[in-house]
Design an enzyme around this catalytic site. Structure first.
Site, PDB file in Angstrom:
ATOM      1  N   PRO A 222     -53.694  12.808  39.834  1.00  0.00           N
ATOM      2  CA  PRO A 222     -54.598  12.092  38.945  1.00  0.00           C
ATOM      3  C   PRO A 222     -54.069  12.071  37.501  1.00  0.00           C
ATOM      4  O   PRO A 222     -53.542  13.075  37.011  1.00  0.00           O
ATOM      5  CB  PRO A 222     -55.909  12.878  39.033  1.00  0.00           C
ATOM      6  CG  PRO A 222     -55.715  13.949  40.039  1.00  0.00           C
ATOM      7  CD  PRO A 222     -54.301  13.944  40.510  1.00  0.00           C
TER       8      PRO A 222
ATOM      9  N   GLY B  69     -55.001  16.891  33.373  1.00  0.00           N
ATOM     10  CA  GLY B  69     -54.514  18.266  33.183  1.00  0.00           C
ATOM     11  C   GLY B  69     -53.698  18.757  34.350  1.00  0.00           C
ATOM     12  O   GLY B  69     -53.431  19.947  34.469  1.00  0.00           O
TER      13      GLY B  69
ATOM     14  N   GLY C 167     -50.610  17.575  35.067  1.00  0.00           N
ATOM     15  CA  GLY C 167     -49.175  17.386  34.822  1.00  0.00           C
ATOM     16  C   GLY C 167     -48.606  16.099  35.387  1.00  0.00           C
ATOM     17  O   GLY C 167     -47.411  16.025  35.689  1.00  0.00           O
ATOM     18  N   SER C 168     -49.449  15.067  35.507  1.00  0.00           N
ATOM     19  CA  SER C 168     -48.984  13.808  36.088  1.00  0.00           C
ATOM     20  C   SER C 168     -47.772  13.239  35.346  1.00  0.00           C
ATOM     21  O   SER C 168     -46.769  12.853  35.964  1.00  0.00           O
ATOM     22  CB  SER C 168     -50.164  12.820  36.100  1.00  0.00           C
ATOM     23  OG  SER C 168     -49.753  11.527  35.865  1.00  0.00           O
TER      24      SER C 168
ATOM     25  N   ALA D   3     -45.539  14.730  33.396  1.00  0.00           N
ATOM     26  CA  ALA D   3     -44.335  15.560  33.560  1.00  0.00           C
ATOM     27  C   ALA D   3     -43.767  15.410  34.967  1.00  0.00           C
ATOM     28  O   ALA D   3     -42.544  15.377  35.155  1.00  0.00           O
ATOM     29  CB  ALA D   3     -44.672  17.024  33.285  1.00  0.00           C
ATOM     30  N   ALA D   4     -44.640  15.285  35.965  1.00  0.00           N
ATOM     31  CA  ALA D   4     -44.164  15.171  37.351  1.00  0.00           C
ATOM     32  C   ALA D   4     -43.482  13.826  37.580  1.00  0.00           C
ATOM     33  O   ALA D   4     -42.426  13.757  38.215  1.00  0.00           O
ATOM     34  CB  ALA D   4     -45.323  15.362  38.320  1.00  0.00           C
TER      35      ALA D   4
ATOM     36  N   ASP E 188     -45.608  22.256  30.772  1.00  0.00           N
ATOM     37  CA  ASP E 188     -45.771  21.299  31.878  1.00  0.00           C
ATOM     38  C   ASP E 188     -44.430  20.973  32.529  1.00  0.00           C
ATOM     39  O   ASP E 188     -44.271  21.079  33.743  1.00  0.00           O
ATOM     40  CB  ASP E 188     -46.407  19.991  31.381  1.00  0.00           C
ATOM     41  CG  ASP E 188     -47.915  20.094  31.240  1.00  0.00           C
ATOM     42  OD1 ASP E 188     -48.420  21.229  31.171  1.00  0.00           O
ATOM     43  OD2 ASP E 188     -48.588  19.049  31.201  1.00  0.00           O
TER      44      ASP E 188
HETATM   45  O1  PMV Z   1     -51.156  18.449  29.962  1.00  0.00           O
HETATM   46  P1  PMV Z   1     -52.335  19.359  29.987  1.00  0.00           P
HETATM   47  O2  PMV Z   1     -53.636  18.673  29.874  1.00  0.00           O
HETATM   48  O3  PMV Z   1     -52.259  20.366  31.087  1.00  0.00           O
HETATM   49  O4  PMV Z   1     -52.287  20.222  28.638  1.00  0.00           O
HETATM   50  C1  PMV Z   1     -51.171  20.909  28.277  1.00  0.00           C
HETATM   51  C2  PMV Z   1     -51.522  22.249  27.779  1.00  0.00           C
HETATM   52  C3  PMV Z   1     -51.689  22.398  26.280  1.00  0.00           C
HETATM   53  O5  PMV Z   1     -51.509  23.788  26.049  1.00  0.00           O
HETATM   54  C4  PMV Z   1     -53.077  21.998  25.841  1.00  0.00           C
HETATM   55  C5  PMV Z   1     -50.663  21.613  25.487  1.00  0.00           C
HETATM   56  C6  PMV Z   1     -49.238  22.112  25.626  1.00  0.00           C
HETATM   57  O6  PMV Z   1     -48.337  21.364  25.238  1.00  0.00           O
HETATM   58  O7  PMV Z   1     -49.016  23.228  26.094  1.00  0.00           O
END
Ligand code: PMV
Length: 312
Positions: A100, A104, A106-107, A109-110, A151
């Site tokens: 999704p 949160g 990691g879409s 980054a993946a 991430d």
């Molecule tokens: O991408 P998310 O929504 O899992 O957020 C990343 C985590 C944060 O600590 C809020 C930001 C970061 O760069 O580490």
């Protein structure tokens, strides 16, 4: 250049402890979630056609030369080609993802990891996780401003990690596997915006925010000890404590708080929001015998999507 199609996948992730504080140098813990993944497939195309990028979920198709401005997929492909010092190949690169978006998990980054790994493999220069992670970090910086790097690291290594910004990644030994429920609010969690708001608040009240970050870092360190020694029971209260600190940071929402409370009342050992917050996901630690009843309670409380996973 490979004559047969090449494919790479990358998992989703959740942050167990330490989000936000990790941007300010505190430790955090994240694990890959393999039930959801991004996949990139690349195959040869006729000479002179250049690199065509197809985002099948988004119904998008464009060549690298004519990519929309600031397109994240085009930026990822370009960063990879520049890093490998290889000219644009004639190929079609197709991206699909079941992760999704803006939740949160990691879409972004993946998708980037799958893309850089597939492209590099296709070009005959497969990447080690460290190199893939560093490339994806370059892309994350374009889109998120000041990402901590957690991430791209957990997604590229595909292992539970203990992460401190700027330090070598440490793999985490999970002595006793434990079960998590991941519940999606269905509301977007715009990471860059929320991280920016926390930064502005910290500029106004540095002592207060740094004290909160320190406390979150201490919780993450305690959690590491609990995970490595197999003390799963200790993790629940630590998740609860981390969630309270995230409320104080101002990154929770009433829906996230409701889901967290619902999970606890239904028998979870502990629960917290995961990721940037505001929307996105929460996670609950459950004993296997209670997983169904906690899942049902979360569904009744209007969780948009539920994933059950074993961390090992
Ligand atoms: O991408 P998310 O929504 O899992 O957020 C990343 C985590 C944060 O600590 C809020 C930001 C970061 O760069 O580490």
């Amino acid at each position: 250049m490979s004559s047969v199609p090449v494919r790479s996948s990358a998992p989703g992730k959740v942050i167990l402890f330490g989000e936000h504080a990790v941007v300010y140098g505190q430790p955090a813990i994240a694990v890959p979630i393999t039930q959801v993944k991004a996949t990139a497939t690349i195959e040869s195309a006729p000479g002179g056609s250049g690199l065509t990028i197809v985002a099948s979920d988004l119904d998008e198709r464009f060549t690298l030369a004519k990519a929309p401005q600031n397109d994240p997929l085009a930026a990822t492909a370009q960063v990879t080609l520049t890093h490998l010092a290889i000219p644009e190949p004639d190929a079609i690169l197709t991206i699909q993802s079941t992760i999704p978006i803006a939740s949160g998990m990691g879409s972004g980054a993946a998708v980037s990891t799958a893309l850089v790994c597939a492209l590099a493999k296709f070009l005959g220069q497969p990447l080690e996780p460290k190199e893939a992670s560093e490339l994806v970090y370059e892309v994350e910086k374009i889109h998120h401003g000041t990402p901590s790097g957690i991430d791209n690291t957990v997604v590229a290594y595909e292992k539970p990690i203990y992460f401190v910004r700027g330090k070598p990644v440490e793999r985490l030994t999970v002595s006793k596997p434990f079960t998590l429920l991941i519940a999606d609010t269905g509301n977007p969690s715009p990471t860059g915006k929320i991280v920016g708001r926390v930064r502005r608040n910290r500029e106004r009240e540095p002592a207060h925010y740094d004290a909160l970050f320190d406390q979150i870092g201490d919780v993450a360190d305690e959690a590491r000890r609990a995970i490595e020694s197999g003390d799963v029971e200790a993790l629940g209260p630590l998740m609860d404590e981390n969630h309270e600190l995230l409320i104080e940071l101002g990154v929770s929402s009433s829906f996230l708080d409701d889901l967290v409370e619902t999970a606890r009342l239904a028998g979870a050992l502990g629960a917290k929001l995961s990721g940037a917050g505001q929307g996105g996901n929460m996670i609950a630690l459950v004993e296997d015998d209670f997983a169904d009843q906690v899942a049902e309670a979360l569904r009744d409380a209007d969780a948009a999507r539920l994933i059950q996973t074993k961390v090992s």
